[in-house]
Design a protein around this motif. Structure first.
Motif, PDB file in Angstrom:
ATOM      1  N   TRP A  14      -1.923  -4.303  -6.545  1.00  0.00           N
ATOM      2  CA  TRP A  14      -1.604  -2.973  -6.590  1.00  0.00           C
ATOM      3  C   TRP A  14      -0.929  -2.468  -5.355  1.00  0.00           C
ATOM      4  N   ARG A  61       0.259  -0.193 -10.558  1.00  0.00           N
ATOM      5  CA  ARG A  61       0.577  -1.655 -10.886  1.00  0.00           C
ATOM      6  C   ARG A  61       1.406  -1.588 -12.389  1.00  0.00           C
ATOM      7  N   PRO A  62       2.391  -2.001 -12.529  1.00  0.00           N
ATOM      8  CA  PRO A  62       3.141  -2.076 -13.899  1.00  0.00           C
ATOM      9  C   PRO A  62       2.158  -2.727 -15.004  1.00  0.00           C
ATOM     10  N   GLY A  63       2.223  -1.926 -15.815  1.00  0.00           N
ATOM     11  CA  GLY A  63       1.253  -2.402 -16.866  1.00  0.00           C
ATOM     12  C   GLY A  63      -0.148  -1.973 -16.967  1.00  0.00           C
ATOM     13  N   SER A  64      -0.655  -1.219 -15.830  1.00  0.00           N
ATOM     14  CA  SER A  64      -2.031  -0.615 -15.672  1.00  0.00           C
ATOM     15  C   SER A  64      -1.813   0.805 -15.457  1.00  0.00           C
ATOM     16  N   ARG A  65      -3.114   1.660 -15.888  1.00  0.00           N
ATOM     17  CA  ARG A  65      -3.068   2.959 -15.788  1.00  0.00           C
ATOM     18  C   ARG A  65      -3.310   3.269 -14.323  1.00  0.00           C
ATOM     19  N   THR A  66      -2.569   4.093 -14.043  1.00  0.00           N
ATOM     20  CA  THR A  66      -2.303   4.754 -12.497  1.00  0.00           C
ATOM     21  C   THR A  66      -3.352   5.316 -12.055  1.00  0.00           C
ATOM     22  N   ASP A 186       1.921   9.501 -12.370  1.00  0.00           N
ATOM     23  CA  ASP A 186       3.251   8.930 -12.759  1.00  0.00           C
ATOM     24  C   ASP A 186       4.381   9.625 -12.301  1.00  0.00           C
ATOM     25  N   LEU A 198      10.173  -6.094 -10.131  1.00  0.00           N
ATOM     26  CA  LEU A 198       9.081  -7.352 -10.275  1.00  0.00           C
ATOM     27  C   LEU A 198       9.932  -8.540 -10.209  1.00  0.00           C
TER      28      LEU A 198
END
Length: 203
Positions: A14, A61-66, A186, A198
């Motif tokens: 993260w 983290r890309p793909g996860s909830r901030t 975000d 990435l």
């Protein structure tokens, strides 16, 4: 970067932005409605002292909830009392986030003396999962948490004088609301203009 660690070791982890802010019983000013020709007045009790210090951390983290985490301290102004957050306060915040996400952390923060002290360096070196980068001097626009503080202080503008405990509760309330608004978090990240590249997938 702390401890000679490499960013490769933090892949899959993260990215966390951290910053701190102070709140006093004298509220920030803001625009409001009022009768034409009559300037609204907010009465503030000048007596008493004290300050609320808050460290805030936005984790993404890309793909996860901030996520948003924070650590708060009240300073009453008593003689000999510390007037700011300590190294232990900051590292306790980071440890809490690590327990929450259960993954490596890349921490980005400014060059506050507490962030770059020898004591803090030792605390960072003792955590193999933690990689730290410091932002350039005088670059608050690159820290997403700066936008968080602007948002919170705007919501407290023109607040009538309250007790220090009540002020701390109001700050916590604003931050807890934002914990359930990842879209707003975000937006703070987007305000930095930073782009996360990435790594290419493994063959």
């Amino acid at each position: 970067m702390g401890g000679g660690k490499t960013t490769r070791a933090a892949c899959g982890g993260w990215i966390c932005f951290e910053d701190e802010a102070g709140f006093t019983r004298r509220p920030p000013t803001g625009r409001t409605w009022g009768w034409r020709g009559i300037t609204p007045v907010v009465k503030v009790n000048g007596r008493g002292s004290g300050r609320v210090s808050v460290a805030g951390l936005i984790a993404m983290r890309p793909g996860s909830r901030t996520r948003l985490c924070h650590r708060l301290r009240r300073h009453t102004g008593r003689k000999g009392e510390r007037r700011s957050l300590s190294e232990r306060d900051y590292i306790a915040l980071v440890d809490g986030v690590h327990q929450l996400v259960k993954a490596p952390i890349v921490l980005v923060w400014d060059r506050l003396n507490t962030h770059v002290s020898h004591k803090m360096r030792d605390l960072i070196d003792a955590r193999a999962w933690l990689t730290v980068f410091t932002l350039p001097a005088y670059a608050p626009e690159l820290n997403a948490v700066e936008y968080l503080w602007a948002h919170v202080k705007h919501s407290l503008a023109n607040l009538a004088s309250v007790a220090l405990g009540r002020l701390a509760a109001l700050v916590c309330n604003r931050l807890k609301r934002l914990q359930y608004r990842p879209d707003v978090l975000d937006g703070f990240l987007a305000g930095t203009g930073l782009v996360i590249d990435l790594p290419p997938p493994s063959p």
